[in-house]
Design an enzyme around this catalytic site. Structure first.
Site, PDB file in Angstrom:
ATOM      1  N   ARG A 108       0.839  -1.190   0.000  1.00  0.00           N
ATOM      2  CA  ARG A 108       0.000   0.000   0.000  1.00  0.00           C
ATOM      3  C   ARG A 108       0.874   1.240   0.000  1.00  0.00           C
ATOM      4  O   ARG A 108       1.953   1.237   0.572  1.00  0.00           O
ATOM      5  CB  ARG A 108      -0.817   0.056   1.278  1.00  0.00           C
ATOM      6  CG  ARG A 108      -1.948  -0.911   1.320  1.00  0.00           C
ATOM      7  CD  ARG A 108      -2.692  -0.686   2.623  1.00  0.00           C
ATOM      8  NE  ARG A 108      -3.793  -1.627   2.733  1.00  0.00           N
ATOM      9  CZ  ARG A 108      -4.692  -1.597   3.703  1.00  0.00           C
ATOM     10  NH1 ARG A 108      -4.600  -0.682   4.656  1.00  0.00           N
ATOM     11  NH2 ARG A 108      -5.665  -2.481   3.745  1.00  0.00           N
ATOM     12  N   ASP A 129       0.131   5.381   1.019  1.00  0.00           N
ATOM     13  CA  ASP A 129      -0.896   6.269   1.569  1.00  0.00           C
ATOM     14  C   ASP A 129      -1.274   7.368   0.582  1.00  0.00           C
ATOM     15  O   ASP A 129      -0.564   7.619  -0.399  1.00  0.00           O
ATOM     16  CB  ASP A 129      -0.379   6.943   2.852  1.00  0.00           C
ATOM     17  CG  ASP A 129      -0.346   5.971   4.020  1.00  0.00           C
ATOM     18  OD1 ASP A 129      -1.049   4.951   3.973  1.00  0.00           O
ATOM     19  OD2 ASP A 129       0.400   6.254   4.983  1.00  0.00           O
ATOM     20  N   TYR A 156      12.390   3.199   0.266  1.00  0.00           N
ATOM     21  CA  TYR A 156      11.675   4.476   0.168  1.00  0.00           C
ATOM     22  C   TYR A 156      12.672   5.629   0.246  1.00  0.00           C
ATOM     23  O   TYR A 156      13.718   5.517   0.910  1.00  0.00           O
ATOM     24  CB  TYR A 156      10.691   4.640   1.341  1.00  0.00           C
ATOM     25  CG  TYR A 156       9.421   3.847   1.220  1.00  0.00           C
ATOM     26  CD1 TYR A 156       8.298   4.383   0.614  1.00  0.00           C
ATOM     27  CD2 TYR A 156       9.343   2.557   1.747  1.00  0.00           C
ATOM     28  CE1 TYR A 156       7.109   3.655   0.523  1.00  0.00           C
ATOM     29  CE2 TYR A 156       8.161   1.818   1.661  1.00  0.00           C
ATOM     30  CZ  TYR A 156       7.052   2.377   1.048  1.00  0.00           C
ATOM     31  OH  TYR A 156       5.887   1.661   0.960  1.00  0.00           O
ATOM     32  N   ARG A 164       6.962   7.497   7.448  1.00  0.00           N
ATOM     33  CA  ARG A 164       6.597   8.880   7.789  1.00  0.00           C
ATOM     34  C   ARG A 164       6.677   9.125   9.289  1.00  0.00           C
ATOM     35  O   ARG A 164       7.017  10.237   9.719  1.00  0.00           O
ATOM     36  CB  ARG A 164       5.206   9.203   7.245  1.00  0.00           C
ATOM     37  CG  ARG A 164       5.230   9.381   5.719  1.00  0.00           C
ATOM     38  CD  ARG A 164       3.842   9.412   5.135  1.00  0.00           C
ATOM     39  NE  ARG A 164       3.032  10.430   5.776  1.00  0.00           N
ATOM     40  CZ  ARG A 164       1.702  10.411   5.821  1.00  0.00           C
ATOM     41  NH1 ARG A 164       1.030   9.418   5.260  1.00  0.00           N
ATOM     42  NH2 ARG A 164       1.053  11.378   6.418  1.00  0.00           N
TER      43      ARG A 164
END
Lengths: 259, 259
Positions: free
Chosen positions: B50, B52, B112, B198
């Protein structure tokens, strides 16, 4: 008192630099931000040149005049302008300069980049052009080099323009490769005619895709007729990236030019 | 027959990867494009993970299954999908793979990037975060290095998540500098918990701005309570940039990973 503003803007949302009725422009946004920041609605910024609808500036210079020196620090004014301006315009610096330095008339050299994307790219879609055809960049560079021995760019000038002369002195006109392996056209000159870079790039595209050979390209330059050249390349690929001023009149670049 | 799709998307406009009612998702766009291209409305792509709302993917992998091999060439399908998909999603390749290769469960490593802009920048405003405070990246790297000896990331996991375990094996967690002199955080692991990157970046920001010292950061890791950590960093700075699969099951990367 004259001040120089160094700024950058994403041109996607704007109908170019220049103030005009019923359309949003960068000049209008900047006038509005200065009016708010300095509580002075008489300020009208003068830009280093026009940019067309959708064309970007990675580096742009504008000046404004006020009767009295700005009260607050120029760092404060820079911060304030950025907080007022929308996210697609940013101010890098505000500097006091000699009154004789003019953002447009004092500039001795301007440089544009035209960015090409070799594939569909979500992250550069507003900043580059993805042509639906293959391009031979060697051929395009061969043609581009012919421009360097030319001074009359009437073939690439907008028709019915009110420019007094179509003479421009080119310093560079070359397709280069960036760090991601993508091509971009870099062109530097003392001045540019309206629409000139996009007309040149559009004509070079016709060379690169085999629609126009070297003799045909030479003929277009010689013809001095805009209708002989190809249609203009799409605006989103074009960015003004550098403007140069003579040293010694109070202006110091706050960010280095893009090489 | 199973096929892997390599793609990229600008997440600005999407409510994340995952299909959901009443909100636009990348998965829904891709299902729709495959339905049109292959005239088959039964296809449901399975993503590598996933993302966001507002988070980007510079590299993403999804798979889909069909009963019979795709009639046309996979180059044609890639071209067709790109012509159907909006400009913020692009497909790099479609490849047939071994049926046992799963876009999510076979991935052995994910990476990431979190991009920080040191100044207001019109051109990276949808792809990076410009913090309204100064950051000490040396201190942030000192804190980040502590994460590498950790395996339980409960402190950075979304509360009430249905994940069975909060154990992740990190390979890299480091602030680096890009070619424009801007910092970005690169983090690689076999798996990530929802919201984990995050939450980590948000907590590292508190270290970088002096709100949290090294002991405080260590205490947050030890506490295993999401409420101890700082608030999540803004989504637009985050991009999935790499996903790795075991070799030898028919999947060959069409573009090299970002280093």
């Amino acid at each position: 008192m004259r001040y120089f503003i160094e700024l950058a803007y994403d041109g996607t949302r704007f109908h170019g630099w220049q103030l005009q009725p019923n359309a949003i422009s960068v000049q209008e946004e900047l006038n509005g931000a200065l009016a708010k920041a300095l509580r002075n609605t008489d300020i009208n910024v003068v830009g280093c040149g026009r940019t067309d609808t959708g064309v970007h500036s990675e580096y742009y210079v504008a000046h404004f005049d006020v009767e009295n020196p700005v009260d607050e620090s120029l760092e404060w004014l820079t911060f304030k302008l950025n907080s007022i301006l929308p996210s697609d315009i940013c101010v890098m610096s505000v500097q006091q300069v000699d009154d004789s330095l003019h953002a447009r008339f004092s500039a001795t050299m301007r440089t544009y980049h035209y960015y090409v994307a070799s594939r569909k790219n979500p992250f550069t879609r507003f900043k580059s052009y993805h042509p639906p055809f293959q391009l031979d960049f060697d051929k395009m560079n061969e043609a581009a080099s012919l421009l360097l021995s030319e001074e009359d760019f009437t073939s690439f000038a907008r028709l019915h323009s009110n420019a007094k002369t179509n003479i421009c002195y080119l310093q560079q006109a070359e397709w280069l490769v960036d760090s991601n392996g993508e091509y971009y056209f870099r062109i530097s000159a003392n001045r540019f005619l309206r629409n000139m870079v996009r007309a040149i790039v559009g004509t070079l595209f016709d060379v690169g895709r085999g629609k126009l050979d070297m003799d045909g390209f030479k003929a277009i330059i010689a013809e001095k007729d805009r209708q002989a050249a190809s249609s203009s390349a799409a605006p989103q690929g074009l960015s003004l990236v550098d403007v140069v001023y003579p040293e010694g009149r109070g202006f110091a670049r706050s960010i280095p030019p893009i090489l």
